[in-house]
Design an enzyme around this catalytic site. Structure first.
Site, PDB file in Angstrom:
ATOM      1  CB  CYS A 123      13.546  -1.355 -13.431  1.00 57.25           C
ATOM      2  SG  CYS A 123      12.651  -0.011 -12.663  1.00 57.25           S
ATOM      3  CG  HIS A 263      14.339  -4.078 -10.495  1.00 56.37           C
ATOM      4  ND1 HIS A 263      15.048  -2.944 -10.163  1.00 56.37           N
ATOM      5  CD2 HIS A 263      13.042  -3.681 -10.661  1.00 56.37           C
ATOM      6  CE1 HIS A 263      14.222  -1.915 -10.142  1.00 56.37           C
ATOM      7  NE2 HIS A 263      13.000  -2.331 -10.430  1.00 56.37           N
ATOM      8  CG  ASN A 293      12.446   0.675  -8.026  1.00 57.81           C
ATOM      9  OD1 ASN A 293      13.527   0.702  -8.601  1.00 57.81           O
ATOM     10  ND2 ASN A 293      11.322   0.313  -8.622  1.00 57.81           N
TER      11      ASN A 293
HETATM   12  O1  UT7 Z   1      10.519  -1.026 -10.885  1.00 52.93           O
HETATM   13  C1  UT7 Z   1       9.763  -0.975 -12.055  1.00 52.93           C
HETATM   14  C2  UT7 Z   1       8.660  -1.946 -12.049  1.00 52.93           C
HETATM   15  N1  UT7 Z   1       7.716  -1.631 -11.042  1.00 52.93           N
HETATM   16  C3  UT7 Z   1       7.224  -2.575 -10.262  1.00 52.93           C
HETATM   17  O2  UT7 Z   1       7.604  -3.694 -10.369  1.00 52.93           O
HETATM   18  C4  UT7 Z   1       6.138  -2.185  -9.293  1.00 52.93           C
HETATM   19  C5  UT7 Z   1       4.995  -3.151  -9.371  1.00 52.93           C
HETATM   20  N2  UT7 Z   1       3.888  -2.788  -8.514  1.00 52.93           N
HETATM   21  C6  UT7 Z   1       3.962  -2.869  -7.171  1.00 52.93           C
HETATM   22  O3  UT7 Z   1       4.996  -3.189  -6.625  1.00 52.93           O
HETATM   23  C7  UT7 Z   1       2.700  -2.623  -6.376  1.00 52.93           C
HETATM   24  O4  UT7 Z   1       1.608  -2.563  -7.257  1.00 52.93           O
HETATM   25  C8  UT7 Z   1       2.754  -1.334  -5.522  1.00 52.93           C
HETATM   26  C9  UT7 Z   1       3.710  -1.497  -4.364  1.00 52.93           C
HETATM   27  C10 UT7 Z   1       3.151  -0.139  -6.349  1.00 52.93           C
HETATM   28  C11 UT7 Z   1       1.358  -1.071  -4.909  1.00 52.93           C
HETATM   29  O5  UT7 Z   1       0.962  -2.208  -4.152  1.00 52.93           O
HETATM   30  P1  UT7 Z   1      -0.467  -2.872  -4.396  1.00 52.93           P
HETATM   31  O6  UT7 Z   1      -0.579  -3.990  -3.443  1.00 52.93           O
HETATM   32  O7  UT7 Z   1      -0.575  -3.202  -5.848  1.00 52.93           O
HETATM   33  O8  UT7 Z   1      -1.454  -1.715  -3.978  1.00 52.93           O
HETATM   34  P2  UT7 Z   1      -2.615  -1.041  -4.817  1.00 52.93           P
HETATM   35  O9  UT7 Z   1      -2.067  -0.096  -5.811  1.00 52.93           O
HETATM   36  O10 UT7 Z   1      -3.539  -2.118  -5.307  1.00 52.93           O
HETATM   37  O11 UT7 Z   1      -3.371  -0.226  -3.693  1.00 52.93           O
HETATM   38  C12 UT7 Z   1      -4.075  -0.894  -2.625  1.00 52.93           C
HETATM   39  C13 UT7 Z   1      -4.690   0.152  -1.721  1.00 52.93           C
HETATM   40  C14 UT7 Z   1      -5.496   1.200  -2.455  1.00 52.93           C
HETATM   41  O12 UT7 Z   1      -6.587   1.551  -1.635  1.00 52.93           O
HETATM   42  P3  UT7 Z   1      -8.041   0.952  -1.889  1.00 52.93           P
HETATM   43  O13 UT7 Z   1      -8.407   1.366  -3.273  1.00 52.93           O
HETATM   44  O14 UT7 Z   1      -7.907  -0.538  -1.741  1.00 52.93           O
HETATM   45  O15 UT7 Z   1      -8.863   1.591  -0.824  1.00 52.93           O
HETATM   46  C15 UT7 Z   1      -4.565   2.363  -2.540  1.00 52.93           C
HETATM   47  O16 UT7 Z   1      -5.239   3.594  -2.641  1.00 52.93           O
HETATM   48  O17 UT7 Z   1      -3.650   0.860  -1.033  1.00 52.93           O
HETATM   49  C16 UT7 Z   1      -3.835   2.270  -1.243  1.00 52.93           C
HETATM   50  N3  UT7 Z   1      -2.507   2.899  -1.278  1.00 52.93           N
HETATM   51  C17 UT7 Z   1      -1.852   3.281  -0.176  1.00 52.93           C
HETATM   52  N4  UT7 Z   1      -2.166   3.265   1.130  1.00 52.93           N
HETATM   53  C18 UT7 Z   1      -1.265   3.741   2.004  1.00 52.93           C
HETATM   54  C19 UT7 Z   1      -1.738   3.136  -2.359  1.00 52.93           C
HETATM   55  N5  UT7 Z   1      -0.591   3.692  -1.979  1.00 52.93           N
HETATM   56  C20 UT7 Z   1      -0.624   3.799  -0.637  1.00 52.93           C
HETATM   57  C21 UT7 Z   1       0.270   4.294   0.329  1.00 52.93           C
HETATM   58  N6  UT7 Z   1      -0.080   4.237   1.613  1.00 52.93           N
HETATM   59  N7  UT7 Z   1       1.476   4.805  -0.020  1.00 52.93           N
END
Ligand code: UT7
Length: 336
Positions: A123, A263, A293
């Protein structure tokens, strides 16, 4: 006196044209609801994304995103692809392992007089390529360097993994760099890498470490893998710190900066960076809701989207964080 004359004759690399390309096909949050267990509300609140563009069609690859973006640049500047000296393509989704996507794109464009190469910094690829391209101009050796950020992310996305498949889209953005002696263009960069972050965001197989095999395919190791929360924590700090340090060392306050060009991975990471810099919302370029992204393409696609709002002399801070880890910030004085 000597210092003044030196500053006057210093060659900088100015952006003299910009082009972008996104495919027609859209993948909306509603479409994704039919593919994986997710919902529009979750995607929008966690990421800010509403839809992404998808390059569909047999035989189409990243070079097919690069070509229209570069053509747009040439048209804008009134030059032919034959006038390009160097083409740098920042990408982690090359058409093939080799030859490079730049090589293939030059052929498709008819850029017969150019040499080129791909640069892989995920990225942060566009920022790394921009500084590389600017150095070729600053050295005095080349007069027209085209820098492209392009990724066909859908080629490495696992559409059974709801944590990553909702994030990514396809696209390309390109800029033309030309020499400038009035102090416009790429002025400074802080660029960083830290390979210890590789475990959090990677594509494991297909390289020399794990060549393609039945096992790598069965294990889904040819898809992008991300531990979102871990990356999020590093991204917030990395992008904000680099942008703030760049401001400090160039004696710039928030008032001096016209735009933050971040980004587009997550609106919350962007907001954290803007807060650290003291920038209000209206100075932040944002198009994540429409494209998701697009990895190396996010920053040039922002410049392309906002081009009509840019004025000559505007100070822009470009900031990125990505797999590797790679991150950084670049200061540009807009030349058009
Ligand atoms: O571009 C390169 C660099 N990358 C980045 O900068 C990305 C950095 N990371 C992020 O932007 C975020 O971590 C994400 C958008 C990828 C994820 O958001 P988050 O707030 O960190 O969510 P999480 O991974 O902590 O998941 C929270 C909950 C989980 O459920 P439980 O364990 O709390 O029950 C996931 O299983 O959300 C669940 N979950 C979803 N629910 C509905 C994960 N993906 C989804 C989904 N739809 N697509």
């Amino acid at each position: 006196m000597l210092e003044t004359s030196r500053m006057r004759t210093k060659i900088t690399a100015a952006i003299t044209a910009i082009g972008g390309y996104v495919p027609e096909d859209k993948l909306t949050n509603a479409d994704l609801e039919k593919i994986v267990e997710t919902n529009d509300e979750w995607i929008q609140t966690r990421t800010g994304i509403k839809e992404r563009r998808i390059l569909r069609g047999e035989g189409l690859a990243t070079s097919d995103l690069v070509v229209p973006a570069v053509r747009a640049v040439c048209e804008k500047r009134g030059i032919s692809p034959e006038d390009i000296d160097v083409l740098i393509v920042a990408t982690v989704t090359p058409d093939m392992m080799f030859p490079s996507t730049a090589n293939l794109a030059c052929h498709k464009l008819g850029a017969k007089n150019a040499w080129g190469f791909d640069l892989a910094a995920a990225c942060s690829g566009f920022l790394f390529a921009l500084t590389t391209g600017a150095s070729l101009i600053e050295s005095g050796r080349y007069r027209r360097v085209v820098v492209v950020g392009a990724d066909k992310m859908t080629s490495i996305v696992d559409y059974t993994d709801r944590t990553t498949c909702i994030l990514f889209g396809d696209g390309a953005g390109a800029v033309l760099l030309e020499p400038n002696i009035e102090g416009y263009g790429v002025l400074d960069s802080i660029l960083k890498t830290d390979g210890s972050g590789a475990k959090y965001l990677n594509l494991k197989a297909g390289g020399s470490l794990r060549p393609a095999s039945h096992e790598t395919v069965d294990n889904k190791e040819h898809f992008a893998y991300q531990e979102g929360q871990a990356v999020f924590k590093f991204a917030v700090v990395g992008m904000a710190d680099a942008s703030y340090e760049l401001m400090q060392r160039n004696n710039l306050t928030a008032d001096d900066i016209a735009w933050l060009v971040p980004h587009q991975a997550n609106k919350r990471i962007i907001d954290a960076t803007a807060n650290r810099m003291g920038l209000p919302q209206e100075k932040i370029m944002m198009n994540i809701e429409r494209y998701g992204n697009t990895t190396a393409a996010t920053i040039p696609l922002c410049l392309w989207d906002y081009r009509k709002q840019l004025n000559k002399g505007d100070n822009l801070v470009l900031a990125a964080f990505g797999g590797g880890f790679t991150w950084g910030a670049t200061l540009i004085k807009w030349a058009m």
